[in-house]
Design a protein around this motif. Structure first.
Motif, PDB file in Angstrom:
ATOM      1  N   VAL A  44       8.393 -17.062  -4.733  1.00  0.00           N
ATOM      2  CA  VAL A  44       8.411 -16.257  -3.512  1.00  0.00           C
ATOM      3  C   VAL A  44       7.954 -17.143  -2.356  1.00  0.00           C
ATOM      4  N   LEU A  45       8.851 -17.363  -1.386  1.00  0.00           N
ATOM      5  CA  LEU A  45       8.501 -18.179  -0.220  1.00  0.00           C
ATOM      6  C   LEU A  45       7.893 -17.347   0.892  1.00  0.00           C
ATOM      7  N   ARG A  46       8.529 -16.227   1.208  1.00  0.00           N
ATOM      8  CA  ARG A  46       8.065 -15.392   2.324  1.00  0.00           C
ATOM      9  C   ARG A  46       8.285 -13.931   1.986  1.00  0.00           C
ATOM     10  N   LEU A  47       7.455 -13.075   2.570  1.00  0.00           N
ATOM     11  CA  LEU A  47       7.579 -11.628   2.439  1.00  0.00           C
ATOM     12  C   LEU A  47       7.565 -11.011   3.830  1.00  0.00           C
ATOM     13  N   LEU A  48       8.345  -9.955   4.014  1.00  0.00           N
ATOM     14  CA  LEU A  48       8.234  -9.156   5.226  1.00  0.00           C
ATOM     15  C   LEU A  48       6.975  -8.305   5.095  1.00  0.00           C
ATOM     16  N   ARG A  49       6.047  -8.475   6.040  1.00  0.00           N
ATOM     17  CA  ARG A  49       4.758  -7.795   5.914  1.00  0.00           C
ATOM     18  C   ARG A  49       4.948  -6.279   5.908  1.00  0.00           C
ATOM     19  N   PRO A  50       4.350  -5.571   4.938  1.00  0.00           N
ATOM     20  CA  PRO A  50       4.438  -4.106   4.936  1.00  0.00           C
ATOM     21  C   PRO A  50       3.744  -3.511   6.160  1.00  0.00           C
ATOM     22  N   HIS A  51       4.101  -2.288   6.488  1.00  0.00           N
ATOM     23  CA  HIS A  51       3.470  -1.600   7.604  1.00  0.00           C
ATOM     24  C   HIS A  51       1.983  -1.374   7.345  1.00  0.00           C
ATOM     25  N   ALA A  52       1.190  -1.419   8.402  1.00  0.00           N
ATOM     26  CA  ALA A  52      -0.191  -0.952   8.331  1.00  0.00           C
ATOM     27  C   ALA A  52      -0.194   0.574   8.292  1.00  0.00           C
ATOM     28  N   LEU A 110       7.290   3.488  -4.128  1.00  0.00           N
ATOM     29  CA  LEU A 110       8.478   3.836  -4.902  1.00  0.00           C
ATOM     30  C   LEU A 110       9.533   2.735  -4.910  1.00  0.00           C
ATOM     31  N   ASP A 111       9.452   1.787  -3.983  1.00  0.00           N
ATOM     32  CA  ASP A 111      10.536   0.838  -3.744  1.00  0.00           C
ATOM     33  C   ASP A 111      10.108  -0.571  -4.159  1.00  0.00           C
ATOM     34  N   TYR A 112      11.057  -1.321  -4.735  1.00  0.00           N
ATOM     35  CA  TYR A 112      10.726  -2.633  -5.277  1.00  0.00           C
ATOM     36  C   TYR A 112      11.915  -3.580  -5.182  1.00  0.00           C
ATOM     37  N   ILE A 113      11.577  -4.885  -5.226  1.00  0.00           N
ATOM     38  CA  ILE A 113      12.561  -5.940  -5.461  1.00  0.00           C
ATOM     39  C   ILE A 113      12.114  -6.656  -6.728  1.00  0.00           C
ATOM     40  N   TRP A 114      12.993  -6.681  -7.728  1.00  0.00           N
ATOM     41  CA  TRP A 114      12.694  -7.331  -9.006  1.00  0.00           C
ATOM     42  C   TRP A 114      13.630  -8.522  -9.195  1.00  0.00           C
ATOM     43  N   VAL A 115      13.127  -9.570  -9.827  1.00  0.00           N
ATOM     44  CA  VAL A 115      13.959 -10.727 -10.140  1.00  0.00           C
ATOM     45  C   VAL A 115      13.920 -10.961 -11.645  1.00  0.00           C
ATOM     46  N   SER A 119       9.979   3.691  12.656  1.00  0.00           N
ATOM     47  CA  SER A 119      10.980   3.428  11.626  1.00  0.00           C
ATOM     48  C   SER A 119      11.931   4.614  11.535  1.00  0.00           C
ATOM     49  N   GLY A 120      13.159   4.327  11.180  1.00  0.00           N
ATOM     50  CA  GLY A 120      14.180   5.361  11.111  1.00  0.00           C
ATOM     51  C   GLY A 120      14.321   6.020   9.761  1.00  0.00           C
ATOM     52  N   SER A 121      13.397   5.781   8.830  1.00  0.00           N
ATOM     53  CA  SER A 121      13.463   6.397   7.503  1.00  0.00           C
ATOM     54  C   SER A 121      12.059   6.792   7.075  1.00  0.00           C
ATOM     55  N   ASP A 122      11.968   7.595   6.015  1.00  0.00           N
ATOM     56  CA  ASP A 122      10.652   7.915   5.459  1.00  0.00           C
ATOM     57  C   ASP A 122      10.211   6.858   4.455  1.00  0.00           C
ATOM     58  N   HIS A 123      11.051   5.856   4.221  1.00  0.00           N
ATOM     59  CA  HIS A 123      10.706   4.732   3.355  1.00  0.00           C
ATOM     60  C   HIS A 123      10.481   3.482   4.190  1.00  0.00           C
ATOM     61  N   VAL A 124       9.698   2.569   3.648  1.00  0.00           N
ATOM     62  CA  VAL A 124       9.423   1.286   4.300  1.00  0.00           C
ATOM     63  C   VAL A 124      10.363   0.236   3.713  1.00  0.00           C
ATOM     64  N   SER A 125      11.052  -0.478   4.572  1.00  0.00           N
ATOM     65  CA  SER A 125      11.936  -1.529   4.083  1.00  0.00           C
ATOM     66  C   SER A 125      11.124  -2.698   3.540  1.00  0.00           C
ATOM     67  N   GLU A 180       0.826  -1.208   0.000  1.00  0.00           N
ATOM     68  CA  GLU A 180       0.000   0.000   0.000  1.00  0.00           C
ATOM     69  C   GLU A 180       0.859   1.257   0.000  1.00  0.00           C
ATOM     70  N   TRP A 181       1.946   1.221   0.755  1.00  0.00           N
ATOM     71  CA  TRP A 181       2.875   2.349   0.815  1.00  0.00           C
ATOM     72  C   TRP A 181       4.308   1.810   0.921  1.00  0.00           C
ATOM     73  N   THR A 182       5.248   2.491   0.300  1.00  0.00           N
ATOM     74  CA  THR A 182       6.661   2.271   0.636  1.00  0.00           C
ATOM     75  C   THR A 182       7.352   3.584   0.998  1.00  0.00           C
ATOM     76  N   SER A 183       6.648   4.698   0.846  1.00  0.00           N
ATOM     77  CA  SER A 183       7.141   6.003   1.296  1.00  0.00           C
ATOM     78  C   SER A 183       5.962   6.748   1.887  1.00  0.00           C
ATOM     79  N   TYR A 184       6.141   7.262   3.116  1.00  0.00           N
ATOM     80  CA  TYR A 184       5.002   7.862   3.804  1.00  0.00           C
ATOM     81  C   TYR A 184       5.504   9.037   4.636  1.00  0.00           C
TER      82      TYR A 184
END
Length: 451
Positions: free
Chosen positions: A408-416, A393-398, A430-436, A381-385
């Motif tokens: 894809v076996l597992r994903l780190l759940r995005p922030h609510a 704005l942020d992605y992992i591509w293969v 979080s220590g950044s304006d982006h979501v890891s 839903e968000w990667t920059s807030y």
């Protein structure tokens, strides 16, 4: 009263000796334990990350599917734009980096390396850092020293990369609209325990300005082309490519459509047309825009309009929509977004089980008007807030090799969203304006074609 001296019997003597030996052994055990504790403390320095001071919102891993019996290799990768680390306590940044326990870290906007590298070193990570000319921050790839060895590394400077080999001028060869100083950091990582197996990993931070859709599309196309070309030239064609970072485009932008192999819509072609300009950084003769010269009489946010630029002319050589599509048409290679694919699978499983797919998988599609069948609809839903910017704005591509396909076996759940409001960075969250983002992937033998 008797005054006879007590004479211990042989049984008394034996009992006393047993007690003495027992006390001696207990004392020796305590001394050994103390010595071992002292030795361990001396050999293992205290952690550089204060977990209490650097507390962040916990994010669980979500299982997309179990591992396959025929899998040949797997990896856990994380990407995160750190922001300027001077804005928040660095313990929050360090804690979040280590919390994913990833094999490979792709970090952008990395500055203040002196503290970060100590933390990475203590956690068994080696690293490769690269930055554009006169940039105060750059892109860093860290990898578990116990799992990988660095085979090779290179840096792609988008400003200096040619998109055409046979053009009559440097301008036409490069088709550059803005000299941005952005780069990509590319490494080849060989698995120590599996000779002949590894990954070509690239992390990047594309041009940020929202109105420069053309320049971002050009940069992302160069990233795909050069990463795959590097894999081929290095004789590593059996290795997957992993492209991770801050791409600074959302799923409705031309860059996303092109990278995911989707056709450009009419609206996306219009975005490209409006952003085909030449900035003063490319052509110094361009007159500077005076305050108030924009279409809104100066009322528009200057970070959202194009200034100090002129319309492109044929001699500038900027790529047409069809030429951009050709740039991305790398034979046998199409990038797949890990989160879009993984969260799509999670939603399908929830729907099959009779659950509310939308409630199970918060995603950007409904908010942005991306149809469910369209690529990008299942990105987080968000990667920059932030107070000003709230988007993806942020992605992992293969990019798979010819005879294997990633799952894809597992994903780190995005922030609510409730965790992010009113904006990042925020202490305790979080220590950044982006979501890891982080994912665990595995590869198995499979012939595949892309549609």
């Amino acid at each position: 009263m008797s005054t006879r001296e007590f004479t211990p019997t042989p049984d008394h003597v034996a009992l006393q000796e047993t007690r003495r030996l027992k006390k001696k052994k207990a004392a020796e055990a305590r001394a050994a334990a103390a010595a071992a504790s002292t030795s361990t403390a001396a050999a293992t320095p205290p952690s550089l990350v204060n977990l209490e001071k650097g507390r962040i919102v916990a994010r669980p891993w979500v299982t997309v599917r179990p591992g396959g019996a025929d899998a040949t290799h797997a990896v856990k990768i994380m990407t995160w734009n750190l922001l300027a680390q001077c804005l928040v306590p660095r313990t929050h940044v360090f804690n979040e980096i280590l919390s994913a326990d990833a094999d490979i870290l792709c970090l952008q906007e990395v500055d203040r390396l002196e503290k970060l590298l100590l933390v990475l070193e203590q956690a068994d990570y080696a690293h490769v850092y690269a930055a554009g000319p006169r940039k105060k921050h750059g892109c860093l790839i860290a990898f578990r020293r116990s799992i990988f060895e660095l085979r090779d590394q290179r840096m792609l400077r988008y400003d200096d990369a040619d998109v055409r080999a046979d053009a009559p001028s440097e301008a036409a060869r490069r088709a550059l609209s803005f000299r941005t100083k952005n780069i990509a950091n590319i490494v080849a990582l060989a698995r120590r325990a599996q000779p002949g197996t590894g990954y070509v990993v690239a992390t990047t931070h594309l041009f940020w300005h929202p109105s420069y859709a053309y320049e971002r599309a050009r940069q992302a196309g160069l990233l795909l082309r050069e990463a795959v070309a590097y894999r081929t030239l290095a004789n590593l064609s059996s290795w997957p490519c992993l492209l991770a970072g801050d791409f600074n485009f959302h799923p409705l932008e031309p860059g996303y459509a092109l990278l995911s192999g989707s056709p450009l819509s009419a609206a996306q072609e219009q975005l490209l047309a409006r952003s085909r300009v030449v900035h003063v950084s490319v052509d110094p003769s361009v007159p500077l825009t005076a305050p108030g010269d924009d279409d809104d009489g100066g009322a528009t946010d200057p970070d959202r309009v194009i200034t100090n630029a002129r319309a492109a002319v044929p001699a500038d050589g900027l790529l047409s929509a069809r030429e951009l599509e050709a740039l991305y048409a790398v034979p046998g290679a199409r990038a797949r977004s890990v989160y879009d694919e993984g969260q799509r699978a999670l939603a399908a499983a929830a729907a099959a089980a009779g659950g509310e797919a939308e409630a199970q998988v918060p995603r950007c599609g409904p908010r942005m008007g991306v149809p469910p069948a369209q690529r990008g609809a299942y990105e987080p839903e968000w990667t920059s807030y932030t107070h000003y910017w709230k988007t993806v704005l942020d992605y992992i591509w293969v990019v798979d090799p010819p005879h294997e396909r990633a799952a894809v076996l597992r994903l780190l759940r995005p922030h609510a969203t409730a965790d992010l409001h009113p904006g990042l960075p925020r202490k305790g969250v979080s220590g950044s304006d982006h979501v890891s983002l982080a994912a665990e992937l595995e590869w198995a033998p499979q012939q595949h074609t892309y549609t």
